[in-house]
Scaffold this active site. Structure first.
Site, PDB file in Angstrom:
ATOM      1  N   TRP A  81       0.823  -1.217   0.000  1.00 43.24           N
ATOM      2  CA  TRP A  81       0.000   0.000   0.000  1.00 43.24           C
ATOM      3  C   TRP A  81       0.853   1.261   0.000  1.00 43.24           C
ATOM      4  CZ3 TRP A  81      -2.299   2.145   5.086  1.00 43.24           C
ATOM      5  CH2 TRP A  81      -3.116   3.254   4.827  1.00 43.24           C
ATOM      6  N   HIS A 125      12.316  -5.728   2.689  1.00 40.63           N
ATOM      7  CA  HIS A 125      11.902  -6.285   3.987  1.00 40.63           C
ATOM      8  C   HIS A 125      13.125  -6.564   4.859  1.00 40.63           C
ATOM      9  CE1 HIS A 125       7.842  -6.773   2.627  1.00 40.63           C
ATOM     10  NE2 HIS A 125       8.083  -7.761   1.814  1.00 40.63           N
ATOM     11  N   LYS A 137      -8.253  -7.890   3.571  1.00 43.10           N
ATOM     12  CA  LYS A 137      -9.234  -7.085   4.289  1.00 43.10           C
ATOM     13  C   LYS A 137      -8.796  -5.639   4.489  1.00 43.10           C
ATOM     14  CE  LYS A 137     -11.633 -10.664   6.994  1.00 43.10           C
ATOM     15  NZ  LYS A 137     -12.007 -11.088   8.363  1.00 43.10           N
TER      16      LYS A 137
END
Length: 313
Positions: free
Chosen positions: A69, A128, A270
């Protein structure tokens, strides 16, 4: 023949992994676990050959803390800030498509670093990796780094569903089994609280900014303004509003089949804050509370997570 885009490569790899259920899904390198599907030892061995630039935009985030995002937010801010003419915009799009850049430093083939050299500035670099594994040139060149954090309970739940969907773990592995792995750091990129502890050392570094997933969710416009100011993106309030709408969870999920292929089904699940309450047992919640108290509660970044607000019933 045109090179495949990243989502096409991932779709192919995902299909390959699902066909070969017995193949090793993870490998150990320098004491850390990495997913075989997208990482390889040869690339990790030459990570330090990556040549950072002072104007690179660097996003560092533990898996499933919202990096997909926020990475898109950075891309949109860079495009809006660039105000490129049509010819330059097409050139940049052509370069990036032809180079088929893997979006994270540690992903893909060793030759990627040569392709990275050919990308025009400003480059958006994501990873990451833990601090000690990030190429030294990032710090030597004083590139600006955005460190993204998320409450550990939602991170664990999101990671579980992602690992299952991407076949990073056995399809038979239950939430209880994954939780044990997560809480013990036996997942790709290790123990989440280690990332928090390590980045505390950079709190006073003017080239490092910290932001939380929850902070951006609560007020996307304010979050985007903070990010834009940090990276000196020249954007208007109208740009910010437009990007906030374009990068909403619903908007990105709706575009996912086109932008991310089948992998989008796993990436965009979600996008909620507090979903952990539907998954954690009381015992697991208490175990995570204990780990947080032991490792991160007393640190400034631990306090930034607002654990009492987001991780207590």
């Amino acid at each position: 023949m045109a090179q495949k885009e990243i989502h096409e490569i991932l779709d192919d790899k995902l299909a390959e992994v699902r066909k070969n259920a017995s193949a090793d899904k993870l490998f150990l390198y320098n004491g850390g676990l990495y997913p075989t599907m997208i990482c390889c030892p040869e690339t990790l061995k030459i990570l330090d050959t990556f040549k950072a630039r002072s104007d690179d935009v660097v996003l560092v985030a533990y898996p499933k803390t919202g990096d997909n995002w926020v990475g898109q937010i950075l891309t949109e801010l860079e495009v809006a800030s660039g105000k490129y003419d049509e010819e330059e915009r097409k050139r940049r799009q052509k370069n990036e498509k032809e180079l088929a850049l893997f979006p994270y430093l540690e992903f893909g083939d060793p030759e990627k670093f040569e392709r990275l050299e050919k990308l025009p500035s400003r480059r958006i670099i994501k990873t990451h990796l833990r601090i000690q594994n990030i190429p030294k040139s990032v710090f030597q060149q004083k590139a600006k780094i955005l460190v993204l954090l998320r409450n550990p309970k939602d991170t664990a739940v999101s990671y579980f569903h992602f690992a299952k969907g991407m076949n990073l773990t056995s399809s038979q592995k239950t939430w209880d089994e994954f939780f044990t792995d997560f809480i013990n750091g036996e997942v790709p990129y290790g123990f989440y609280f280690d990332h928090i502890i390590e980045w505390n050392k950079y709190l006073d570094d003017k080239n490092v900014m910290f932001i939380t997933y929850e902070e951006i969710k609560e007020d996307p416009v304010l979050g985007l303004k903070r990010i834009a100011e940090f990276f000196d993106f020249s954007v208007t309030d109208q740009d910010i509003q437009s990007i906030a709408e374009k990068t909403s969870f619903k908007a990105m999920k709706d575009r996912a089949p086109k932008t991310h292929g089948k992998v989008g089904e796993t990436l965009f699940r979600k996008g909620l804050v507090g979903d952990w309450k539907n998954v954690f047992s009381e015992g697991q919640s208490e175990e995570m509370d204990k780990k947080f108290e032991e490792h991160a509660a007393s640190t400034k970044l631990g306090k930034m997570l607002k654990y009492e607000v987001y991780c207590k019933n």
